[in-house]
Scaffold this active site. Structure first.
Site, short mmCIF file in Angstrom:
data_model
loop_
_atom_site.label_atom_id
_atom_site.label_comp_id
_atom_site.label_asym_id
_atom_site.label_seq_id
_atom_site.Cartn_x
_atom_site.Cartn_y
_atom_site.Cartn_z
N GLY A 8 13.08 6.51 8.60
CA GLY A 8 12.85 6.13 7.21
C GLY A 8 12.15 4.79 7.18
O GLY A 8 11.46 4.41 8.11
N CYS A 59 7.45 1.94 6.50
CA CYS A 59 6.23 2.18 7.28
C CYS A 59 6.03 3.62 7.72
O CYS A 59 5.07 4.27 7.32
CB CYS A 59 6.21 1.27 8.51
SG CYS A 59 6.08 -0.48 8.11
N ASN A 97 2.17 3.79 14.66
CA ASN A 97 3.33 4.24 13.89
C ASN A 97 3.53 5.75 13.99
O ASN A 97 4.66 6.24 14.07
CB ASN A 97 3.20 3.81 12.43
CG ASN A 97 3.62 2.37 12.23
OD1 ASN A 97 4.07 1.70 13.16
ND2 ASN A 97 3.45 1.85 11.03
N LYS A 112 17.84 1.14 8.58
CA LYS A 112 18.16 0.65 9.92
C LYS A 112 19.03 -0.60 9.75
O LYS A 112 19.14 -1.14 8.64
CB LYS A 112 16.88 0.32 10.71
CG LYS A 112 16.07 -0.82 10.12
CD LYS A 112 14.78 -1.06 10.90
CE LYS A 112 15.04 -1.66 12.25
NZ LYS A 112 13.78 -2.08 12.93
N ARG A 130 8.84 -5.28 13.29
CA ARG A 130 10.00 -4.42 13.06
C ARG A 130 10.95 -5.14 12.12
O ARG A 130 11.32 -6.29 12.37
CB ARG A 130 10.73 -4.13 14.37
CG ARG A 130 9.94 -3.33 15.39
CD ARG A 130 10.67 -3.35 16.73
NE ARG A 130 10.78 -4.72 17.23
CZ ARG A 130 11.68 -5.12 18.13
NH1 ARG A 130 12.57 -4.28 18.61
NH2 ARG A 130 11.70 -6.37 18.55
N HIS A 133 16.24 7.64 20.61
CA HIS A 133 17.64 7.69 20.19
C HIS A 133 17.78 8.73 19.09
O HIS A 133 17.26 8.56 17.98
CB HIS A 133 18.11 6.31 19.71
CG HIS A 133 17.97 5.24 20.75
ND1 HIS A 133 18.77 5.17 21.85
CD2 HIS A 133 17.08 4.23 20.86
CE1 HIS A 133 18.40 4.15 22.61
NE2 HIS A 133 17.37 3.56 22.02
N LYS A 188 -3.25 0.73 13.94
CA LYS A 188 -1.95 0.58 13.27
C LYS A 188 -1.34 1.94 12.93
O LYS A 188 -0.17 2.21 13.21
CB LYS A 188 -2.13 -0.25 11.99
CG LYS A 188 -0.94 -0.25 11.04
CD LYS A 188 0.28 -0.92 11.64
CE LYS A 188 1.40 -0.99 10.59
NZ LYS A 188 2.59 -1.64 11.13
N THR A 196 0.86 -1.19 0.00
CA THR A 196 0.00 0.00 0.00
C THR A 196 0.90 1.24 0.00
O THR A 196 0.93 1.98 0.98
CB THR A 196 -0.95 0.02 1.21
OG1 THR A 196 -0.16 -0.10 2.42
CG2 THR A 196 -1.94 -1.12 1.15
#
Length: 435
Positions: free
Chosen positions: A260, A263, A211, A324, A154, A254, A207, A86
């Site tokens: 980025g 999600c 986020n 990440k 994650r 952090h 959801k 999506t």
């Protein structure tokens, strides 16, 4: 229980493999014949720790299969998951639901007997209603229910998140469907994972709200880091000082180059657009998205400042490209904006990432790729740490200094101690800490 998983990307593949590991029979479907052929050869299209082994085990034991035949997979299933992409729609930022709607039409044509159709994709509020409408319009005779079951995985820790979740959210308007979903997740009862049954629209919004809140925490601590740099405070100590308050918590505090990935950027934007459509704007989230976009290029300017105000004609070494660690995902990675800002200022870029260089080639141009961190640093005017891979946390500092033309390190993840770097002869710049 037999499960059809429509979409064999990140969410579909991880979910399908984990459900199969619980003992269910899972058939993963994808329209891409090359992807299905690769999966049947045991080749995993994404990097996710432990996924290749989990897929291989369940294929070997006959619980996990891959096919392009959607109708066969749906007809045999008690539950069919929609796990297609999506992405943000070009032009207006709304979530593009075309893949979801197409999956609903194809699923409708193949339904046989009572089936629960589960939206696993991240979708705006009301999508479940539209999926139900499409199926009823396509197959008025079908016996089915539509459920929302958002994922909270994650990247880099997806298998652990699926098997030991903080919570399982099920949005169902039909008691029979809720019972089937409860049975589907029964193996997780051993871990006492909270199972929350809500309305379908509530689950869809949960959801996005989750986020958006996490993105807000990241952006908040990044702005506090900016203030720390101006007043001489240490953002890591501030984060610890506020994070030990149980009402706040330590996670996602952090400071760094901005968020980025697949999600947070698209989900915050989709939530903003949905809220605007319903005339209930989410001003905080609007600001979060705007600040995050600005921050990524600001990190490139931070590197330029560390180099004395110009990088024209210089080689800058970049360690870490993915958004990440423990993934090969380059979607909306901060490294993209950092590198483009440096290139716009006339720098040459040499980069290294343990998993992301193949994906980076598709989104970055005129970048030289190195063999390892020390090859990356060779002759560079400065080294920038953008992604905190474990292998970057204990570099041989003497070897690194010898490789660099100038001993300048810009650490956008605060993985080194300023005193240690200074003692080893580096001009060291980090985020939100005194130099």
């Amino acid at each position: 229980m037999r499960i059809g998983m429509v979409g064999s990307g990140y969410v579909g593949l991880v979910s399908g493999a984990c459900f199969a590991d619980f003992g269910h029979e899972v058939c993963c479907v994808d329209k891409d014949p090359a992807k299905i052929a690769a999966l049947n050869r045991g080749e995993i299209p994404i990097f996710e720790p432990g996924l290749a082994e989990l897929v291989a085990k369940n294929v070997r034991e006959g619980r996990l299969t891959f096919t392009t035949d959607l109708s066969g997979a749906v007809a045999a299933a008690a539950a069919v998951f929609i796990a297609v992409g999506t992405p943000s729609r070009r032009g207006d930022g709304h979530a593009d639901l075309s893949f979801v709607h197409q999956a609903a039409r194809e699923i409708a044509a193949a339904l046989a007997g009572y089936t629960v159709v589960v939206t696993k994709s991240t979708v705006p509020v009301g999508t479940g209603d539209e999926v139900e409408r499409i199926i009823r319009e396509t197959r008025p005779d079908a016996d089915f229910a539509v459920v929302s079951n958002p994922e909270f995985l994650r990247e880099g820790a997806a298998i652990a998140d699926f098997k030991r979740p903080d919570r399982i959210v099920i949005g169902a308007e039909d008691a029979r469907a809720a019972q089937l979903m409860t049975e589907l997740y029964r193996p997780l009862y051993l871990n006492q994972a909270p199972l929350i049954v809500t309305s379908r629209r509530t689950a869809e919004l949960t959801k996005y709200a989750a986020n958006a809140f996490l993105a807000t925490k990241i952006t908040f601590i990044n702005e506090i880091a900016n203030l720390c740099e101006q007043v001489g405070a240490n953002v890591q100590d501030v984060a610890r000082g506020i994070g030990l308050d149980n009402r706040i918590g330590t996670k996602f505090l952090h400071a760094g180059p901005g968020y980025g990935g697949s999600c947070f950027p698209k989900d915050t934007l989709a939530l903003i657009k949905t809220a605007q459509d319903y005339e209930a704007p989410v001003r905080i989230v609007e600001t979060v998205a705007a600040v995050n976009d600005q921050r990524k290029r600001a990190m490139g300017r931070k590197v330029i400042a560390a180099c004395g105000g110009t990088v024209r004609g210089e080689t800058i070494a970049v360690l870490g490209l993915t958004f990440k660690p423990n993934t090969d995902d380059m979607r909306e990675a901060p490294s993209i904006d950092v590198i483009r800002t440096l290139q716009d200022a006339g720098a040459r870029i040499r980069a290294y990432d343990p998993e992301g260089m193949a994906a980076a080639r598709a989104v970055l141009s005129e970048v030289e790729y190195a063999r390892d961190p020390y090859d990356c640093a060779r002759g560079a005017a400065a080294l920038v740490i953008v992604t905190e891979w474990d292998m970057f946390r204990a570099l041989d500092l003497a070897r690194l200094k010898a490789a660099l033309a100038r001993p300048i390190v810009v650490d956008l993840r605060n993985i080194y101690r300023p005193d240690d770097m200074k003692r080893n002869g580096f001009a060291y710049v980090s985020i939100g800490r005194p130099s």
